[in-house]
Design a protein around this motif. Structure first.
Motif, PDB file in Angstrom:
ATOM      1  N   HIS A 100      38.518  43.079  33.556  1.00 16.29           N
ATOM      2  CA  HIS A 100      37.469  42.194  33.830  1.00 16.29           C
ATOM      3  C   HIS A 100      35.981  41.815  33.967  1.00 16.29           C
ATOM      4  O   HIS A 100      35.504  40.810  33.506  1.00 16.29           O
ATOM      5  CB  HIS A 100      37.380  42.066  35.469  1.00 16.29           C
ATOM      6  CG  HIS A 100      36.904  41.298  36.312  1.00 16.29           C
ATOM      7  ND1 HIS A 100      37.489  39.931  36.952  1.00 16.29           N
ATOM      8  CD2 HIS A 100      34.924  41.882  37.222  1.00 16.29           C
ATOM      9  CE1 HIS A 100      36.475  40.078  37.598  1.00 16.29           C
ATOM     10  NE2 HIS A 100      34.984  40.469  37.680  1.00 16.29           N
ATOM     11  N   LEU A 101      35.564  42.583  33.278  1.00 13.13           N
ATOM     12  CA  LEU A 101      34.233  42.687  32.922  1.00 13.13           C
ATOM     13  C   LEU A 101      34.144  41.843  30.945  1.00 13.13           C
ATOM     14  O   LEU A 101      32.966  41.340  31.478  1.00 13.13           O
ATOM     15  CB  LEU A 101      33.219  44.073  32.767  1.00 13.13           C
ATOM     16  CG  LEU A 101      33.380  44.915  34.671  1.00 13.13           C
ATOM     17  CD1 LEU A 101      33.232  46.218  33.985  1.00 13.13           C
ATOM     18  CD2 LEU A 101      31.887  44.104  34.478  1.00 13.13           C
ATOM     19  N   ALA A 102      34.201  42.007  30.884  1.00 11.34           N
ATOM     20  CA  ALA A 102      34.990  41.714  29.561  1.00 11.34           C
ATOM     21  C   ALA A 102      35.240  40.250  29.839  1.00 11.34           C
ATOM     22  O   ALA A 102      34.638  39.204  28.413  1.00 11.34           O
ATOM     23  CB  ALA A 102      36.197  42.161  28.501  1.00 11.34           C
ATOM     24  N   GLY A 103      35.841  39.936  29.929  1.00  8.58           N
ATOM     25  CA  GLY A 103      36.598  38.768  30.406  1.00  8.58           C
ATOM     26  C   GLY A 103      34.607  37.786  31.325  1.00  8.58           C
ATOM     27  O   GLY A 103      34.660  36.323  30.803  1.00  8.58           O
ATOM     28  N   SER A 104      34.548  38.313  32.023  1.00  9.62           N
ATOM     29  CA  SER A 104      33.387  37.653  32.296  1.00  9.62           C
ATOM     30  C   SER A 104      32.001  37.176  31.723  1.00  9.62           C
ATOM     31  O   SER A 104      30.978  36.721  32.394  1.00  9.62           O
ATOM     32  CB  SER A 104      32.735  38.519  34.058  1.00  9.62           C
ATOM     33  OG  SER A 104      32.345  40.137  33.813  1.00  9.62           O
ATOM     34  N   ARG A 105      32.029  38.273  30.738  1.00  9.33           N
ATOM     35  CA  ARG A 105      30.706  37.597  29.364  1.00  9.33           C
ATOM     36  C   ARG A 105      30.685  36.124  29.238  1.00  9.33           C
ATOM     37  O   ARG A 105      30.203  35.752  28.745  1.00  9.33           O
ATOM     38  CB  ARG A 105      30.956  38.604  28.324  1.00  9.33           C
ATOM     39  CG  ARG A 105      30.476  39.713  28.616  1.00  9.33           C
ATOM     40  CD  ARG A 105      30.520  41.342  27.711  1.00  9.33           C
ATOM     41  NE  ARG A 105      31.791  40.884  27.580  1.00  9.33           N
ATOM     42  CZ  ARG A 105      32.444  41.295  26.229  1.00  9.33           C
ATOM     43  NH1 ARG A 105      31.403  42.099  25.087  1.00  9.33           N
ATOM     44  NH2 ARG A 105      33.396  41.507  25.239  1.00  9.33           N
TER      45      ARG A 105
END
Length: 107
Positions: A100-105
């Motif tokens: 999720h964090l990697a995708g939100s970048r």
């Protein structure tokens, strides 16, 4: 071939370094480095540290103590140590969070 010998050889190849180059960077003789590569002598901690610094790798990794990739930072090794303490369920949760964090970048 020991893990240390294998990692020393691989790292020299990846860095496009010769034994003489490592000798110049560490102050060790080419002969002692050759002895380490061919298993005639076992490297002492201080010499492992010198070679690791010259090669840009972690001394524990080079010595064969840690089973982590060559270029791993201390922070990454700390995370890996924590990861290994998690249950399978918690690992799944962490993977979801990281995804999720990697995708939100990108947003």
């Amino acid at each position: 071939m020991t893990l240390f010998q294998k990692r020393l050889k691989e790292t020299l190849e990846k860095r496009h370094m010769r034994q003489v180059d490592l000798a110049e960077k560490t102050g060790l003789t080419r002969g002692i480095i050759s002895s380490y590569l061919y298993g005639r002598y076992k490297a002492k901690g201080e010499n492992v540290a010198l070679m690791a610094k010259a090669l840009g790798v972690d001394p524990s990794w080079l010595a064969g103590v840690e089973d982590v990739p060559m270029g791993t930072t201390q922070e990454e090794r700390d995370v890996l140590s924590l990861w290994r303490t998690l249950s399978d369920r918690d690992k799944g949760t962490v993977q979801c969070l990281l995804s999720h964090l990697a995708g939100s970048r990108d947003e």
